[in-house]
Design an enzyme around this catalytic site. Sequence first.
Site, PDB file in Angstrom:
ATOM      1  N   HIS A 167      69.471  45.061 -36.926  1.00 35.12           N
ATOM      2  CA  HIS A 167      69.108  46.280 -36.192  1.00 35.12           C
ATOM      3  C   HIS A 167      69.792  47.449 -36.894  1.00 35.12           C
ATOM      4  O   HIS A 167      70.937  47.316 -37.353  1.00 35.12           O
ATOM      5  CB  HIS A 167      69.644  46.250 -34.754  1.00 35.12           C
ATOM      6  N   CYS A 261      75.311  48.340 -28.870  1.00 37.34           N
ATOM      7  CA  CYS A 261      74.246  47.484 -28.329  1.00 37.34           C
ATOM      8  C   CYS A 261      74.267  47.455 -26.808  1.00 37.34           C
ATOM      9  O   CYS A 261      73.234  47.268 -26.173  1.00 37.34           O
ATOM     10  CB  CYS A 261      74.391  46.038 -28.818  1.00 37.34           C
TER      11      CYS A 261
END
Length: 268
Positions: A167, A261
């Site tokens: 990511h 996150c």
Amino acid sequence: MTSSAMPRRYLMCRPTHFAVTYRINPWMDPAAPYDNALAVSQWENLRQTFLDLGHTVELIDPLPGLPDMVFAANGGTVVDGRVLGVQFRDAERADEAPAYASWFRDRGFEVHEPKHTNEGEGDILLAGDVLLAGTGFRTAHASHAETQEVLRRPVITLQLVDPAYYHLDTALCVLDETNIAYLPQAFSPGSQAVLQQLFPHAIIATPQDAAVLGLNAVSDGRTVVLPVQATDLTASLTKAGYQTIGVDLSELRKAGGGPKCCTLEVRS
Ligand code: ARG
């Protein structure tokens, strides 16, 4: 640095049902032990850190059977009150998308249902006036055009090349309106050149920083909340004039996640 520290509005999800039961990134090992109670207390400490900084933290109810739902950054992308919903690559996380979309709808936001795979702020980060968008592992390149259309900011495509940094928010952190920190080798040569051009004064992270998910940090423009194990990055940030707060999210790292996150910024 710009001293644009502003109270932020964050959305988080308590890791009540956190577990590592499948493997959709190289950090996850379903055979390795993990400690759910420790994950919850580490997460509580992160939440308290944001509250102590003067930020607002809102919560979404964790759902059983969705062990990765703690990673709220993947629940959407919100700019100027516009919400781009998410569509996960992996079936294991698919049911998180409607849960996050409902959270926003219940609070009066209109949610744009995406046509292409995009994993929210995991791969789409607002940096000043532009959106930096990762692709290569999760978020589809096709979603970048959709992101620009819905969120009305120019989108810069960045190609991720290292599966450990799957990511964008594992390889790059937005520090303030004008600067970022990143790990160059997590990007293709062309994307490295673009980052160099856009952010000539960026802080370059070391492989050791990235390996403890040090770049998965949350900045309010002045204070950067980052994994305490990221010692090189902490030193570089301090030198550049940022305040830092180290947090330990070692249990959540077993799923491939860190402070960022766990945190979705709601920009209304
Ligand atoms: N286990 C989760 C996954 O692989 C971790 C997500 C981390 N989130 C993030 N914004 N990088 O999808």
